[in-house]
Design a protein around this motif. Sequence first.
Motif, short mmCIF file in Angstrom:
data_model
loop_
_atom_site.label_atom_id
_atom_site.label_comp_id
_atom_site.label_asym_id
_atom_site.label_seq_id
_atom_site.Cartn_x
_atom_site.Cartn_y
_atom_site.Cartn_z
N LEU A 139 0.83 -1.20 0.00
CA LEU A 139 0.00 0.00 0.00
C LEU A 139 0.87 1.26 0.00
CD1 LEU A 139 -2.89 1.10 0.03
CD2 LEU A 139 -2.82 0.97 2.53
N SER A 140 1.92 1.23 0.77
CA SER A 140 2.85 2.36 0.81
C SER A 140 3.49 2.57 -0.56
CB SER A 140 3.93 2.10 1.87
OG SER A 140 4.88 3.12 1.86
N ALA A 141 3.90 1.49 -1.21
CA ALA A 141 4.50 1.59 -2.55
C ALA A 141 3.49 2.14 -3.56
CB ALA A 141 5.01 0.22 -3.00
N PHE A 142 2.24 1.73 -3.43
CA PHE A 142 1.16 2.21 -4.29
C PHE A 142 1.05 3.73 -4.19
CE2 PHE A 142 -3.39 3.40 -4.44
CZ PHE A 142 -3.70 3.03 -5.74
N PHE A 143 1.04 4.25 -2.96
CA PHE A 143 0.91 5.70 -2.78
C PHE A 143 2.19 6.43 -3.20
CE2 PHE A 143 -2.74 4.58 -0.07
CZ PHE A 143 -3.69 5.38 -0.70
N LYS A 144 3.33 5.80 -3.11
CA LYS A 144 4.56 6.42 -3.59
C LYS A 144 4.49 6.60 -5.11
CE LYS A 144 7.72 4.96 0.01
NZ LYS A 144 8.84 4.08 0.37
N ILE A 145 3.97 5.61 -5.80
CA ILE A 145 3.81 5.72 -7.26
C ILE A 145 2.89 6.89 -7.59
CG2 ILE A 145 2.78 4.61 -9.28
CD1 ILE A 145 5.47 3.49 -8.76
N LEU A 146 1.80 7.02 -6.85
CA LEU A 146 0.85 8.12 -7.08
C LEU A 146 1.44 9.47 -6.68
CD1 LEU A 146 -2.51 6.64 -5.76
CD2 LEU A 146 -1.83 6.95 -8.13
N GLY A 147 2.46 9.45 -5.82
CA GLY A 147 3.00 10.68 -5.26
C GLY A 147 3.96 11.44 -6.15
N TYR B 122 4.79 13.90 -9.26
CA TYR B 122 4.14 14.99 -10.00
C TYR B 122 3.85 14.61 -11.46
CZ TYR B 122 3.78 19.62 -12.20
OH TYR B 122 3.36 20.70 -12.92
N THR B 123 4.84 14.08 -12.15
CA THR B 123 4.67 13.73 -13.57
C THR B 123 3.66 12.60 -13.73
OG1 THR B 123 6.92 14.43 -14.07
CG2 THR B 123 5.87 12.94 -15.65
N ARG B 124 3.75 11.58 -12.90
CA ARG B 124 2.79 10.47 -13.00
C ARG B 124 1.38 10.95 -12.69
NH1 ARG B 124 7.47 7.55 -11.06
NH2 ARG B 124 6.82 7.81 -8.90
N THR B 125 1.25 11.90 -11.77
CA THR B 125 -0.07 12.45 -11.46
C THR B 125 -0.65 13.16 -12.68
OG1 THR B 125 0.49 12.69 -9.12
CG2 THR B 125 -1.34 14.02 -9.93
N LYS B 126 0.18 13.90 -13.39
CA LYS B 126 -0.30 14.57 -14.60
C LYS B 126 -0.71 13.56 -15.67
CE LYS B 126 1.86 18.34 -15.98
NZ LYS B 126 2.95 19.30 -16.32
N ILE B 127 0.05 12.49 -15.80
CA ILE B 127 -0.29 11.44 -16.76
C ILE B 127 -1.62 10.80 -16.38
CG2 ILE B 127 0.37 9.15 -17.61
CD1 ILE B 127 3.32 10.16 -17.50
N LEU B 128 -1.78 10.48 -15.11
CA LEU B 128 -3.03 9.87 -14.66
C LEU B 128 -4.21 10.82 -14.88
CD1 LEU B 128 -1.82 8.09 -11.42
CD2 LEU B 128 -2.56 7.00 -13.54
N TRP B 129 -4.00 12.11 -14.63
CA TRP B 129 -5.08 13.08 -14.86
C TRP B 129 -5.50 13.05 -16.33
CZ3 TRP B 129 -6.15 17.24 -17.90
CH2 TRP B 129 -7.26 18.00 -17.53
#
Length: 119
Positions: free
Chosen positions: A34-42, A44-51
């Motif tokens: 779960l911690s690794a999951f949130f690190k991936i989401l954390g 900036y660039t990956r957040t923009k891609i997911l958006w």
Amino acid sequence: MTNDEFACDCDVIHADVVNLVKKHMPDDEEFTDLSAFFKILGDYTRTKILWALDKNEMCVCDLASLLNMTKSAVSHQLRLLRIANLVKSRRDGKVIFYSLADDHVKAIFETGHEHIREM
């Protein structure tokens, strides 16, 4: 607010509550995942891609253009998101389109976005 406002001033252990929560606690491996999951989401660039992928499926070229990044940089981030099972891909001829992996990812991302907009 001071730190004292968040400190509990009691000496009583609420054993019924502690035992109830303890009974439902996942094992350490699940917390690590779960911690690794949130690190991936954390990131900036990956957040923009997911958006972007929350709005529509896109290919690497589209994402690179949208985010003003190289295709290589976008591909690297997509690989990490794919390994984490946050995005999936489909091939249409020579083009590979990416989208969010499932409704869980969509819900997590949209709920997080909604939460920060409330502040």
